[in-house]
Design a protein around this motif. Structure first.
Motif, mmCIF file in Angstrom:
data_model
loop_
_atom_site.group_PDB
_atom_site.id
_atom_site.type_symbol
_atom_site.label_atom_id
_atom_site.label_comp_id
_atom_site.label_asym_id
_atom_site.label_seq_id
_atom_site.Cartn_x
_atom_site.Cartn_y
_atom_site.Cartn_z
ATOM 1 N N ALA A 103 -6.766 -13.641 -10.585
ATOM 2 C CA ALA A 103 -6.463 -14.711 -11.920
ATOM 3 C C ALA A 103 -6.635 -13.717 -13.065
ATOM 4 C CB ALA A 103 -7.142 -15.863 -11.824
ATOM 5 N N GLU A 104 -7.885 -13.187 -12.995
ATOM 6 C CA GLU A 104 -8.336 -12.455 -14.413
ATOM 7 C C GLU A 104 -7.188 -11.392 -14.799
ATOM 8 O OE1 GLU A 104 -9.784 -12.819 -11.602
ATOM 9 O OE2 GLU A 104 -11.825 -13.610 -12.051
ATOM 10 N N ASP A 105 -6.393 -10.833 -13.967
ATOM 11 C CA ASP A 105 -5.578 -9.866 -14.222
ATOM 12 C C ASP A 105 -4.109 -10.376 -14.340
ATOM 13 O OD1 ASP A 105 -6.952 -7.877 -14.393
ATOM 14 O OD2 ASP A 105 -6.907 -7.230 -12.096
ATOM 15 N N VAL A 106 -3.823 -11.835 -14.318
ATOM 16 C CA VAL A 106 -2.665 -12.687 -14.562
ATOM 17 C C VAL A 106 -1.874 -12.254 -13.267
ATOM 18 C CG1 VAL A 106 -0.925 -13.344 -15.991
ATOM 19 C CG2 VAL A 106 -2.940 -12.186 -16.832
ATOM 20 N N PHE A 107 -2.552 -12.173 -12.160
ATOM 21 C CA PHE A 107 -1.932 -11.742 -10.774
ATOM 22 C C PHE A 107 -0.822 -10.678 -10.842
ATOM 23 C CE2 PHE A 107 -2.475 -16.538 -11.140
ATOM 24 C CZ PHE A 107 -3.748 -16.480 -10.334
ATOM 25 N N ARG A 108 -1.275 -9.704 -11.558
ATOM 26 C CA ARG A 108 -0.428 -8.431 -11.695
ATOM 27 C C ARG A 108 -0.868 -7.523 -10.623
ATOM 28 N NH1 ARG A 108 2.997 -7.591 -15.610
ATOM 29 N NH2 ARG A 108 2.856 -8.965 -17.602
ATOM 30 N N TRP A 109 0.059 -6.543 -10.065
ATOM 31 C CA TRP A 109 -0.639 -5.691 -8.825
ATOM 32 C C TRP A 109 -1.384 -4.720 -9.644
ATOM 33 C CZ3 TRP A 109 5.215 -5.030 -6.615
ATOM 34 C CH2 TRP A 109 5.722 -6.405 -6.282
ATOM 35 N N THR A 110 -2.618 -4.642 -9.138
ATOM 36 C CA THR A 110 -3.341 -3.778 -9.398
ATOM 37 C C THR A 110 -4.014 -2.526 -8.410
ATOM 38 O OG1 THR A 110 -4.181 -5.291 -10.848
ATOM 39 C CG2 THR A 110 -5.685 -3.373 -10.676
ATOM 40 N N GLN A 111 -3.891 -1.340 -8.820
ATOM 41 C CA GLN A 111 -4.356 -0.093 -7.683
ATOM 42 C C GLN A 111 -5.961 -0.279 -7.249
ATOM 43 O OE1 GLN A 111 -2.715 2.510 -10.335
ATOM 44 N NE2 GLN A 111 -1.439 3.479 -8.793
ATOM 45 N N HIS B 213 0.612 -1.280 0.096
ATOM 46 C CA HIS B 213 -0.045 -0.052 0.012
ATOM 47 C C HIS B 213 0.775 1.206 -0.112
ATOM 48 C CE1 HIS B 213 0.017 0.804 4.529
ATOM 49 N NE2 HIS B 213 0.940 0.232 4.146
ATOM 50 N N ARG B 214 0.285 2.381 -0.393
ATOM 51 C CA ARG B 214 0.991 3.764 -0.220
ATOM 52 C C ARG B 214 0.221 4.642 0.723
ATOM 53 N NH1 ARG B 214 -0.906 5.785 -4.872
ATOM 54 N NH2 ARG B 214 -1.777 7.850 -3.959
ATOM 55 N N PRO B 215 1.017 4.678 2.117
ATOM 56 C CA PRO B 215 0.289 5.491 3.168
ATOM 57 C C PRO B 215 0.054 6.603 3.049
ATOM 58 C CG PRO B 215 2.215 3.808 3.824
ATOM 59 C CD PRO B 215 2.266 3.835 2.382
ATOM 60 N N THR B 216 1.223 7.671 2.268
ATOM 61 C CA THR B 216 1.263 8.858 2.012
ATOM 62 C C THR B 216 1.856 9.097 0.628
ATOM 63 O OG1 THR B 216 3.307 9.229 3.259
ATOM 64 C CG2 THR B 216 1.221 9.552 4.483
ATOM 65 N N GLY B 217 1.772 10.404 0.365
ATOM 66 C CA GLY B 217 2.679 10.795 -0.949
ATOM 67 C C GLY B 217 1.970 10.464 -2.164
ATOM 68 N N CYS B 218 2.716 10.615 -3.167
ATOM 69 C CA CYS B 218 2.431 10.360 -4.655
ATOM 70 C C CYS B 218 3.146 9.156 -5.119
ATOM 71 C CB CYS B 218 2.415 11.463 -5.434
ATOM 72 S SG CYS B 218 1.743 13.025 -4.887
ATOM 73 N N PRO B 219 2.761 8.367 -6.242
ATOM 74 C CA PRO B 219 3.658 7.361 -6.696
ATOM 75 C C PRO B 219 4.725 8.063 -7.455
ATOM 76 C CG PRO B 219 1.262 7.352 -7.410
ATOM 77 C CD PRO B 219 1.551 8.744 -6.805
ATOM 78 N N GLY C 158 6.838 4.018 -5.056
ATOM 79 C CA GLY C 158 6.479 4.744 -3.750
ATOM 80 C C GLY C 158 5.630 4.205 -2.727
ATOM 81 N N TYR C 159 5.095 2.883 -2.983
ATOM 82 C CA TYR C 159 4.398 2.083 -2.309
ATOM 83 C C TYR C 159 5.520 1.146 -1.138
ATOM 84 C CZ TYR C 159 0.085 2.600 -5.216
ATOM 85 O OH TYR C 159 -0.610 3.410 -5.664
ATOM 86 N N GLU C 160 4.758 0.708 -0.082
ATOM 87 C CA GLU C 160 5.540 -0.092 0.883
ATOM 88 C C GLU C 160 4.788 -1.274 1.380
ATOM 89 O OE1 GLU C 160 4.908 1.991 5.095
ATOM 90 O OE2 GLU C 160 6.548 2.825 3.756
#
Length: 574
Positions: free
Chosen positions: A155-163, A108-114, A122-124
């Motif tokens: 599985a629909e997104d091929v297990f990619r990290w989606t916001q 997740h991204r607690p603060t700030g911008c990507p 910028g995520y952690e």
């Protein structure tokens, strides 16, 4: 308070453990047991999982947002899954398989911008670090500062990290758990046709158990020998009774030698090989003893009855009675705590008027629930009601108030929206005057409520009796016996304060007690009856006498007329 009681019980884990157990490793086992407890109390049932080395990963198919998913992982001393390497990504793919829907991971991204210059942009991770040698971002990654702050996979997104918005509801989540040690699988004897059944404190099946976390159990079949993973080793049952009943099929007890032992209900006996399961033994020595709880064999081969923790053996040597744990004043030592004895144990609860908050018993503000009709004053562990001016507490209900005057005349309590709708205290009547309505004390003594003597008071009255009588039911007088007369001789009148009869304002009494006794009333009725009967007889007698006189007069008159007629006839003949 159940958690507090559980911690107290597990704090006794050292009692009854095997000598070869390393007590420095006991906290590891306690963590495992707490995991089991957390899963049973509030966590969702996992739909799958796997363990590798000292780490386990669990899938939960439970709809919720990011925060609730993270909290449920924390309840079992874990966190949302981190995917830092290709190996962990492969485990994620294996766990989810063809599962439909999106699942939260611990990114997740607690603060700030990507920030596209970093691998995690910028995520952690929820572990508050950005350490990672792997990333798998979706092509639709949003670089704006208003972009969603949490990450899902599917599985629909091929297990990619989606916001994804952190407050969005998704299909489920993945948890990750780490341990100080783990146990390898037990060896199986193929020749004997032996197999091993495993369970783990995280609650999922044994398909993905390449290693076993602390607190896992293994049961060899068909012998039913049972083991627990403790201090990187498999310890054979029975182990400490405070952990999963020592692995016993029925119940576990600590014997005189401070070692845990399993026991069975009457008619059954412990299996001689695995020492934990029960088998039928109708002729065994324990069956003949008829022990209520447990039957154990001492080192000399003799059998005797014993009781489980929290009970003691009754004088008959067979029955077990509850031991009052709360007799020990050292239990529940916290301020405002009290001990409640239970069957075989005890509970620490807050005293009345206090509530458990942050591990301490804090005073509960009872006034928040408005228990008083007028004013409420909170006190430690309780509260006190009071009334506005012109009112006093109701003698029949301390939280209610009623009008009160206390003198001969008071101003009436009137509705501010209707000046003619006024009220007076009990024992007062309303009177309208030029300046408003007032309440005037009613002299109840004018209504003869008391059988003997009456004294009027403000809003009420008092009855008393003459010498030689005793007041009964606050208004009647009963003649005393000779013994009572001697005892009360020369004591004078005794005044008592009866309850004021209910009299509505502006109305007279609904009933005036009669001053005539029952005996007197019966005498009056009998006299009246006799008088009426006498009058009837007298009237009848007079009527009969008068009728007789009239008949005699008529007869004489008739006879006199006949003689005159005869004389006149004789004169004519002559």
């Amino acid at each position: 308070m159940r958690d507090k009681h559980f911690v107290h019980q597990t704090g006794l884990l050292a009692a009854g453990t095997h000598d070869h157990l390393n007590m420095e490793d006991v906290p590891g086992l306690l963590v495992a047991v707490l995991l089991v407890l957390a899963g049973r109390l509030g966590g969702t049932e996992p739909s799958g999982g796997s363990c590798f080395g000292k780490q386990c990963y669990v899938v939960h198919r439970h709809t919720g947002d990011f925060t609730s998913a993270q909290n449920q992982c924390k309840e079992q001393n874990g966190h949302l899954m981190t995917v830092r390497s290709h190996e962990s990504h492969d485990r994620l793919v294996t766990l989810l398989g063809n599962a439909s829907g999106q699942f939260w991971i611990g990114l997740h991204r607690p603060t700030g911008c990507p920030d596209a210059t970093f691998a995690l942009k910028g995520y952690e991770w929820v572990t508050q670090d950005g350490e990672s040698i792997f990333s798998n971002w979706a092509e639709t990654f949003d670089r704006s500062c208003s972009s969603p702050r949490c990450i899902t996979v599917s599985a629909e997104d091929v297990f990619r990290w989606t916001q994804k918005r952190c407050d969005a509801l998704v299909r489920g989540f993945l948890c990750e758990y780490s341990f100080n040690y783990a146990c390898t699988r037990l060896e199986e004897e193929e020749v004997a046709g032996e197999s091993v059944i495993y369970t783990n404190p995280l609650g999922f099946g044994e398909e993905g158990l390449l290693s076993l976390p602390p607190g896992s159990t293994a049961t060899r079949m068909p012998s039913e020998l049972k083991y627990i993973c403790f201090s990187q080793k498999w310890q054979q049952a029975p182990w400490s009774c405070e952990v999963l009943q020592g692995g016993c099929q029925h119940k576990c007890i600590v014997g005189p030698d401070h070692q845990p032992s399993c026991y069975c209900p009457p008619g059954l006996s412990i299996h001689p090989v695995n020492k934990i399961t029960c088998e039928t033994d109708p002729d065994g020595p324990c069956t003949r003893l008829g022990c209520e709880h447990a039957c154990l064999e001492d080192p000399h081969g003799a059998y005797s009855c014993m009781c489980t923790h929290g009970f003691k053996l009754a004088p008959d040597g067979r029955s077990c009675v509850d031991f009052n744990d709360c007799s020990d004043e050292r239990l529940c030592p916290g301020e405002n705590f009290r001990c409640v004895n239970t069957a075989g144990g005890f509970r620490c609860v807050c005293a009345d008027g206090f509530k458990l908050t942050g591990g301490v018993c804090a005073d509960q503000d009872e006034c928040a629930s408005a228990p008083c009709e007028h004013m409420c004053h909170n006190t430690p562990g309780s509260y006190r009601c009071s009334c506005y001016e012109g009112y006093i507490a109701d003698a029949h209900s301390a939280d209610k108030c009623k009008l009160h005057c206390g003198k001969e005349e008071c101003k009436a309590e009137c509705d501010p929206n209707d000046q003619y709708q006024c009220f007076c205290p009990d024992g007062y009547i309303a009177e309208e005057r030029v300046g408003g309505t007032v309440c005037i004390d009613m002299d109840e003594c004018t209504f003869a409520y008391c059988e003997h003597h009456c004294k009027n008071t403000y809003g009420s009255f008092k009855c008393s009796c003459s010498k030689g009588f005793t007041l009964v039911n606050e208004v009647f007088c009963k003649r005393k016996s000779e013994d009572e007369d001697e005892e009360w001789e020369g004591s004078g009148e005794a005044l008592t304060s009866p309850s004021t009869p209910t009299v509505a304002p502006n109305e007279g009494p609904t009933r005036q007690p009669s001053a005539v006794t029952v005996g007197g009333l019966v005498g009056i009725i009998v006299c009246c009856v006799f008088a009426v009967v006498a009058v009837v007889f007298l009237v009848q007698h007079l009527l009969n006498k008068r009728g007789k006189a009239e008949r005699e007069a008529t007869l004489k008159a008739s006879e006199g007329g006949g003689e005159a007629h005869s004389l006149r006839g004789m004169e004519v003949d002559a």
